[in-house]
Scaffold this active site. Structure first.
Site, PDB file in Angstrom:
ATOM      1  CB  ALA A 145      -2.462  -5.077   6.338  1.00 13.48           C
ATOM      2  N   GLY A 177      -5.059  -0.263   5.902  1.00 15.45           N
ATOM      3  CA  GLY A 177      -3.986   0.185   6.536  1.00 15.45           C
ATOM      4  C   GLY A 177      -3.380   1.374   5.817  1.00 15.45           C
ATOM      5  CD  GLU A 203      -5.887   1.303  10.151  1.00 15.61           C
ATOM      6  OE1 GLU A 203      -5.143   0.384   9.323  1.00 15.61           O
ATOM      7  OE2 GLU A 203      -6.136   1.306  11.285  1.00 15.61           O
ATOM      8  CD  GLU A 263      -9.439  -2.418   7.985  1.00 22.62           C
ATOM      9  OE1 GLU A 263     -10.506  -1.644   7.850  1.00 22.62           O
ATOM     10  OE2 GLU A 263      -8.411  -1.825   8.119  1.00 22.62           O
TER      11      GLU A 263
HETATM   12  N1  COA Z   1      -3.133  -7.362   0.329  1.00 26.06           N
HETATM   13  C1  COA Z   1      -2.415  -8.354  -0.626  1.00 26.06           C
HETATM   14  N2  COA Z   1      -2.649  -8.187  -2.024  1.00 26.06           N
HETATM   15  C2  COA Z   1      -3.486  -7.363  -2.100  1.00 26.06           C
HETATM   16  C3  COA Z   1      -4.288  -6.447  -1.536  1.00 26.06           C
HETATM   17  C4  COA Z   1      -3.825  -6.289  -0.167  1.00 26.06           C
HETATM   18  N3  COA Z   1      -4.359  -5.665   0.681  1.00 26.06           N
HETATM   19  N4  COA Z   1      -4.971  -5.706  -2.418  1.00 26.06           N
HETATM   20  C5  COA Z   1      -4.995  -5.968  -3.543  1.00 26.06           C
HETATM   21  N5  COA Z   1      -4.015  -6.898  -3.743  1.00 26.06           N
HETATM   22  C6  COA Z   1      -3.487  -7.582  -4.802  1.00 26.06           C
HETATM   23  C7  COA Z   1      -4.584  -8.726  -5.289  1.00 26.06           C
HETATM   24  O1  COA Z   1      -4.563  -9.877  -4.635  1.00 26.06           O
HETATM   25  C8  COA Z   1      -4.024  -8.828  -6.746  1.00 26.06           C
HETATM   26  O2  COA Z   1      -3.084  -9.732  -6.704  1.00 26.06           O
HETATM   27  P1  COA Z   1      -2.886 -10.829  -8.058  1.00 26.06           P
HETATM   28  O3  COA Z   1      -2.727 -10.199  -9.030  1.00 26.06           O
HETATM   29  O4  COA Z   1      -1.490 -11.623  -7.742  1.00 26.06           O
HETATM   30  O5  COA Z   1      -3.903 -11.580  -7.658  1.00 26.06           O
HETATM   31  C9  COA Z   1      -3.392  -7.485  -7.228  1.00 26.06           C
HETATM   32  O6  COA Z   1      -3.233  -6.838  -5.777  1.00 26.06           O
HETATM   33  C10 COA Z   1      -4.592  -6.518  -7.707  1.00 26.06           C
HETATM   34  O7  COA Z   1      -5.730  -6.750  -7.160  1.00 26.06           O
HETATM   35  P2  COA Z   1      -7.151  -6.856  -7.709  1.00 26.06           P
HETATM   36  O8  COA Z   1      -8.133  -7.107  -6.551  1.00 26.06           O
HETATM   37  O9  COA Z   1      -6.810  -7.751  -8.825  1.00 26.06           O
HETATM   38  O10 COA Z   1      -7.563  -5.088  -8.368  1.00 26.06           O
HETATM   39  P3  COA Z   1      -8.821  -4.526  -8.574  1.00 26.06           P
HETATM   40  O11 COA Z   1      -8.496  -3.223  -9.361  1.00 26.06           O
HETATM   41  O12 COA Z   1      -9.881  -5.694  -9.014  1.00 26.06           O
HETATM   42  O13 COA Z   1      -9.276  -4.255  -7.046  1.00 26.06           O
HETATM   43  C11 COA Z   1      -8.845  -3.160  -5.038  1.00 26.06           C
HETATM   44  C12 COA Z   1      -8.621  -3.200  -6.341  1.00 26.06           C
HETATM   45  C13 COA Z   1      -8.082  -2.393  -4.205  1.00 26.06           C
HETATM   46  C14 COA Z   1     -10.434  -2.749  -4.585  1.00 26.06           C
HETATM   47  C15 COA Z   1      -8.853  -4.580  -4.359  1.00 26.06           C
HETATM   48  O14 COA Z   1      -7.484  -5.223  -4.588  1.00 26.06           O
HETATM   49  C16 COA Z   1      -9.337  -4.829  -2.836  1.00 26.06           C
HETATM   50  O15 COA Z   1     -10.249  -4.810  -2.538  1.00 26.06           O
HETATM   51  N6  COA Z   1      -8.000  -4.983  -1.903  1.00 26.06           N
HETATM   52  C17 COA Z   1      -8.137  -5.437  -0.684  1.00 26.06           C
HETATM   53  C18 COA Z   1      -8.381  -4.177   0.052  1.00 26.06           C
HETATM   54  C19 COA Z   1      -8.631  -4.462   1.701  1.00 26.06           C
HETATM   55  O16 COA Z   1      -9.516  -5.187   1.944  1.00 26.06           O
HETATM   56  N7  COA Z   1      -7.776  -3.874   2.505  1.00 26.06           N
HETATM   57  C20 COA Z   1      -7.916  -4.082   3.890  1.00 26.06           C
HETATM   58  C21 COA Z   1      -6.865  -5.053   4.285  1.00 26.06           C
HETATM   59  S1  COA Z   1      -6.975  -5.233   5.909  1.00 26.06           S
END
Ligand code: COA
Length: 262
Positions: free
Chosen positions: A68, A113, A116, A136
């Protein structure tokens, strides 16, 4: 008419629709707007007789869906967050209960999500480099779109505890070993090919039998339903269909059946 979408695309090709979540700069995270578009798209899959099966995937080679949209979490309160979870659950239930087969083609991170959504589909194929998980707890949250239930259904209680309580993602290969994904493939072209191969196999079968099978398997996880009753009932519905007559006749005549979906 197909609505105009900003964060997803829905493309039809010879009976198979491909729904692509498309916010690549945000790892295809599910914003409220994206969820609304997903709702409209899955409704269209239900309603359009030209669509026989659905592939759900993410744009690019990084993320299927990274969860999400965390940037929108600041708006969540104790009051509106229950509705937030319930709406997400209802939406994902539409994928699970879809009368047509749904398959998640996991092209990269499927987290929160995203995992999910993939679990709500009937089948999952993942590219080798994909990572799946429910992170989460790292945010002080729990899965809210059905993840605690479907992950436990798919991998069992012990592994679900480990994955949800540690929040650590796993590789596609490990997900395959656990039964969380059906197949692992090398790269994106293979992902597309495998997803299509499986769906084309299914949509060539009698549509009513496919629909009834989906209902019966889902009945296992519905406490209010007697799955054996549903099975016997569905079996008798199939037996009065034209496709049942055609399927058995074609077998005896040693030819391919021509199913009409009735
Ligand atoms: N919601 C909003 N933005 C998200 C996102 C999410 N779930 N996941 C990634 N993004 C955004 C980042 O904030 C970043 O935005 P920016 O460039 O404007 O700062 C962009 O996507 C790229 O993500 P980044 O973290 O820089 O890439 P990465 O390759 O270093 O890492 C992930 C990739 C997927 C491991 C990491 O983004 C992550 O852990 N995301 C969240 C996962 C999560 O907790 N999901 C559950 C949500 S309830």
């Amino acid at each position: 008419m197909t609505p105009l979408f900003q964060n997803i695309t829905l493309i039809r090709q010879e009976g198979i629709a491909t729904l692509t979540i498309s916010r690549p700069t945000k790892m295809n995270a599910l914003s409220v707007k994206t969820l609304e578009e997903l709702q409209a798209a899955i409704q269209e899959v239900y309603d359009d007789p030209a669509i026989k099966g659905l592939i759900v995937t993410g744009e690019g080679d990084k993320a299927f869906v990274a969860g999400a949209d965390i940037a929108e979490f600041a708006d969540l309160t104790q009051v509106n967050s229950r509705k937030f979870a319930e709406r997400g659950q209802e939406l994902f239930a539409m994928f699970e209960n879809c009368p047509k087969p749904t398959l998640a083609a996991i092209n990269g991170y499927a987290l929160g999500g995203g995992c999910e959504l993939a679990m709500a589909c009937h089948l999952r194929v993942a590219v080798e480099s994909a990572r799946l998980g429910q992170p989460e707890v790292n945010l002080g949250l729990i899965p809210g779109y059905g993840g605690t239930q479907r992950l436990t259904q798919l991998v069992g209680k012990g592994k679900a505890f480990e994955l949800i309580l540690t929040g650590e993602p796993i590789t596609a290969t490990e997900a395959h070993r656990l039964g969380l994904v059906n197949h692992v493939v090398k790269d994106l072209p293979e992902l597309r090919a495998k997803a299509e191969e499986i769906l084309r196999k299914i949509i060539a079968k009698a549509p009513l039998a496919v629909e009834m099978s989906i209902n019966c398997i889902n009945a296992v996880f519905n406490e209010e339903e007697n799955g054996y009753y549903t099975e016997a009932n569905s079996f008798s519905i199939c037996c009065k269909s034209e496709d049942f007559k055609e399927g058995t006749k074609a077998f005896l005549e040693r030819r391919k059946p021509n199913f009409v979906g009735k």
